[in-house]
Design a protein around this motif. Structure first.
Motif, PDB file in Angstrom:
ATOM      1  N   PRO A  18       0.824  -1.212   0.000  1.00 40.61           N
ATOM      2  CA  PRO A  18       0.000   0.000   0.000  1.00 40.61           C
ATOM      3  C   PRO A  18       0.854   1.256   0.000  1.00 40.61           C
ATOM      4  N   PRO A  19       0.405   2.302  -0.688  1.00 43.33           N
ATOM      5  CA  PRO A  19       1.165   3.562  -0.707  1.00 43.33           C
ATOM      6  C   PRO A  19       1.289   4.140   0.691  1.00 43.33           C
ATOM      7  N   LYS A  20       2.447   4.714   0.981  1.00 39.79           N
ATOM      8  CA  LYS A  20       2.701   5.299   2.292  1.00 39.79           C
ATOM      9  C   LYS A  20       2.613   6.825   2.195  1.00 39.79           C
ATOM     10  N   LEU A  21       2.258   7.441   3.291  1.00 37.01           N
ATOM     11  CA  LEU A  21       2.214   8.901   3.343  1.00 37.01           C
ATOM     12  C   LEU A  21       3.633   9.439   3.188  1.00 37.01           C
ATOM     13  N   GLN A  22       3.781  10.421   2.321  1.00 42.34           N
ATOM     14  CA  GLN A  22       5.097  10.982   2.062  1.00 42.34           C
ATOM     15  C   GLN A  22       5.024  12.503   2.021  1.00 42.34           C
ATOM     16  N   MET A  23       6.129  13.124   2.355  1.00 41.69           N
ATOM     17  CA  MET A  23       6.248  14.575   2.238  1.00 41.69           C
ATOM     18  C   MET A  23       7.723  14.892   2.052  1.00 41.69           C
ATOM     19  N   GLU A  24       7.995  15.828   1.174  1.00 43.04           N
ATOM     20  CA  GLU A  24       9.382  16.167   0.866  1.00 43.04           C
ATOM     21  C   GLU A  24      10.139  16.582   2.124  1.00 43.04           C
ATOM     22  N   GLY A  25      11.294  15.979   2.327  1.00 40.94           N
ATOM     23  CA  GLY A  25      12.136  16.303   3.474  1.00 40.94           C
ATOM     24  C   GLY A  25      11.759  15.583   4.757  1.00 40.94           C
ATOM     25  N   ALA A  26      10.731  14.722   4.707  1.00 40.58           N
ATOM     26  CA  ALA A  26      10.288  14.014   5.912  1.00 40.58           C
ATOM     27  C   ALA A  26      11.263  12.906   6.288  1.00 40.58           C
ATOM     28  N   VAL A  27      11.477  12.734   7.578  1.00 43.04           N
ATOM     29  CA  VAL A  27      12.265  11.613   8.092  1.00 43.04           C
ATOM     30  C   VAL A  27      11.347  10.394   8.112  1.00 43.04           C
ATOM     31  N   GLU A  28      11.788   9.278   7.529  1.00 42.87           N
ATOM     32  CA  GLU A  28      10.958   8.081   7.458  1.00 42.87           C
ATOM     33  C   GLU A  28      11.348   7.097   8.554  1.00 42.87           C
ATOM     34  N   HIS A  55       8.896  17.382   9.158  1.00 41.35           N
ATOM     35  CA  HIS A  55       7.926  16.300   8.994  1.00 41.35           C
ATOM     36  C   HIS A  55       8.573  14.949   9.320  1.00 41.35           C
ATOM     37  N   MET A  56       7.720  13.985   9.710  1.00 43.14           N
ATOM     38  CA  MET A  56       8.185  12.623   9.961  1.00 43.14           C
ATOM     39  C   MET A  56       7.057  11.654   9.623  1.00 43.14           C
ATOM     40  N   VAL A  72       4.079   7.026  17.869  1.00 48.60           N
ATOM     41  CA  VAL A  72       3.466   8.296  17.458  1.00 48.60           C
ATOM     42  C   VAL A  72       2.903   9.034  18.665  1.00 48.60           C
ATOM     43  N   GLU A  73       2.244   8.315  19.568  1.00 52.50           N
ATOM     44  CA  GLU A  73       1.648   8.963  20.738  1.00 52.50           C
ATOM     45  C   GLU A  73       2.727   9.519  21.669  1.00 52.50           C
ATOM     46  N   ILE A  74       3.829   8.783  21.800  1.00 47.89           N
ATOM     47  CA  ILE A  74       4.951   9.280  22.609  1.00 47.89           C
ATOM     48  C   ILE A  74       5.515  10.557  21.986  1.00 47.89           C
ATOM     49  N   MET A  75       5.685  10.532  20.669  1.00 47.50           N
ATOM     50  CA  MET A  75       6.215  11.688  19.952  1.00 47.50           C
ATOM     51  C   MET A  75       5.325  12.914  20.159  1.00 47.50           C
ATOM     52  N   LYS A  76       4.006  12.726  20.108  1.00 45.30           N
ATOM     53  CA  LYS A  76       3.073  13.845  20.260  1.00 45.30           C
ATOM     54  C   LYS A  76       3.060  14.388  21.683  1.00 45.30           C
ATOM     55  N   ARG A  77       3.358  13.531  22.663  1.00 48.46           N
ATOM     56  CA  ARG A  77       3.436  14.016  24.045  1.00 48.46           C
ATOM     57  C   ARG A  77       4.736  14.778  24.294  1.00 48.46           C
ATOM     58  N   LYS A  78       5.802  14.319  23.651  1.00 51.09           N
ATOM     59  CA  LYS A  78       7.113  14.943  23.858  1.00 51.09           C
ATOM     60  C   LYS A  78       7.258  16.253  23.089  1.00 51.09           C
ATOM     61  N   SER A 117       0.206   3.968   8.029  1.00 55.64           N
ATOM     62  CA  SER A 117       1.185   5.009   7.718  1.00 55.64           C
ATOM     63  C   SER A 117       0.697   6.301   8.361  1.00 55.64           C
ATOM     64  N   ILE A 118       1.563   6.942   9.153  1.00 56.93           N
ATOM     65  CA  ILE A 118       1.179   8.147   9.886  1.00 56.93           C
ATOM     66  C   ILE A 118       2.179   9.262   9.593  1.00 56.93           C
ATOM     67  N   LEU A 119       1.651  10.408   9.220  1.00 50.47           N
ATOM     68  CA  LEU A 119       2.477  11.581   8.952  1.00 50.47           C
ATOM     69  C   LEU A 119       2.314  12.572  10.090  1.00 50.47           C
ATOM     70  N   LEU A 120       3.433  12.973  10.684  1.00 57.73           N
ATOM     71  CA  LEU A 120       3.447  14.021  11.702  1.00 57.73           C
ATOM     72  C   LEU A 120       4.155  15.247  11.133  1.00 57.73           C
ATOM     73  N   SER A 121       3.620  16.419  11.402  1.00 57.07           N
ATOM     74  CA  SER A 121       4.193  17.634  10.831  1.00 57.07           C
ATOM     75  C   SER A 121       4.130  18.796  11.811  1.00 57.07           C
ATOM     76  N   LYS A 122       5.195  19.589  11.832  1.00 56.57           N
ATOM     77  CA  LYS A 122       5.192  20.814  12.635  1.00 56.57           C
ATOM     78  C   LYS A 122       4.374  21.903  11.950  1.00 56.57           C
ATOM     79  N   ASP A 123       4.166  21.728  10.653  1.00 55.39           N
ATOM     80  CA  ASP A 123       3.409  22.703   9.871  1.00 55.39           C
ATOM     81  C   ASP A 123       1.988  22.192   9.641  1.00 55.39           C
ATOM     82  N   PRO A 124       1.013  23.078   9.436  1.00 53.38           N
ATOM     83  CA  PRO A 124      -0.366  22.654   9.176  1.00 53.38           C
ATOM     84  C   PRO A 124      -0.454  21.727   7.969  1.00 53.38           C
ATOM     85  N   LEU A 125      -1.364  20.763   8.046  1.00 59.47           N
ATOM     86  CA  LEU A 125      -1.585  19.820   6.956  1.00 59.47           C
ATOM     87  C   LEU A 125      -2.961  20.069   6.340  1.00 59.47           C
ATOM     88  N   ASP A 126      -3.348  19.210   5.412  1.00 60.31           N
ATOM     89  CA  ASP A 126      -4.609  19.361   4.694  1.00 60.31           C
ATOM     90  C   ASP A 126      -5.802  19.150   5.637  1.00 60.31           C
TER      91      ASP A 126
END
Length: 200
Positions: A18-28, A55-56, A72-78, A117-126
């Protein structure tokens, strides 16, 4: 004697990823069943605290889904203020079983393995994406899966029920495709089997 005692497992191959969420410059980040959360989070947090990293993406399949969500939940708390988009799909694996007796056909067994597949971003998303989660949201949003069955459940119960639905939604292995050695298709024959529980 089981009919499968006349077969040995041969090649295993991925026929749909299945296709994964991607964004330019994101750490995978790829999470596997053997991944250690402490090691994963050490690298992920040091990467995401870098101001140049915006992005990650987190990807996991099968039994690694729970661990992926935990990371992901740990990342969002930290790290506060992260925007999130979640995508759920299925990885399809085809196993070939070779006969050990003369006159039997090769069996193909297709198994669907749940993937996330989960995308986390410091910038607003769609904001129009149905799985978008604003900063501060704690529940995973499962796009296209188990939305109706969740009803009024909330919190950890909702997430657990959604995860269960994702896993049970995967089709059971189908022992119904036989290829003759000359390449022609044989009539389909149904044979019972247990669902595979393979994880990447």
């Amino acid at each position: 004697m089981s009919a499968m005692e006349n077969y040995t497992k041969g090649e295993s191959r991925t026929i749909y990823d299945p296709p994964k969420l991607q964004m330019e410059g994101a750490v995978e980040m790829k999470v596997t069943n053997g991944s250690k959360i402490r090691n994963i989070m050490g690298f992920a947090l040091s990467s995401m605290t870098n101001s140049n990293v915006r992005h990650m993406t987190w990807n996991g399949t099968g039994n690694a889904i729970n661990k992926t969500i935990s990371c992901v939940e740990i990342m969002k708390r930290k790290i506060k203020g992260l925007h999130q988009i979640t995508q759920v799909g299925f990885l399809r694996v085809e196993d070939l079983w070779e006969p050990t007796l003369e006159g039997l056909d090769t069996l193909k067994v297709n198994t669907n393995i749940p993937a996330i597949s989960i995308l986390l971003s410091k910038d607003p998303l769609d904001l129009s994406n149905p799985s978008y989660q604003a900063p501060g949201t704690t529940d995973i949003v499962w796009t296209g899966v188990a939305e109706q069955s969740q009803g009024r459940q909330t919190g950890s119960k909702r997430k657990s029920a959604a995860l269960k639905d994702v896993k049970t939604a995967a089709s059971k292995p189908k022992w119904n495709t036989r290829d003759k050695k000359d390449g022609s298709k044989a009539p389909r024959k149904q044979t019972s089997s247990k669902k595979s529980d393979t994880a990447s």
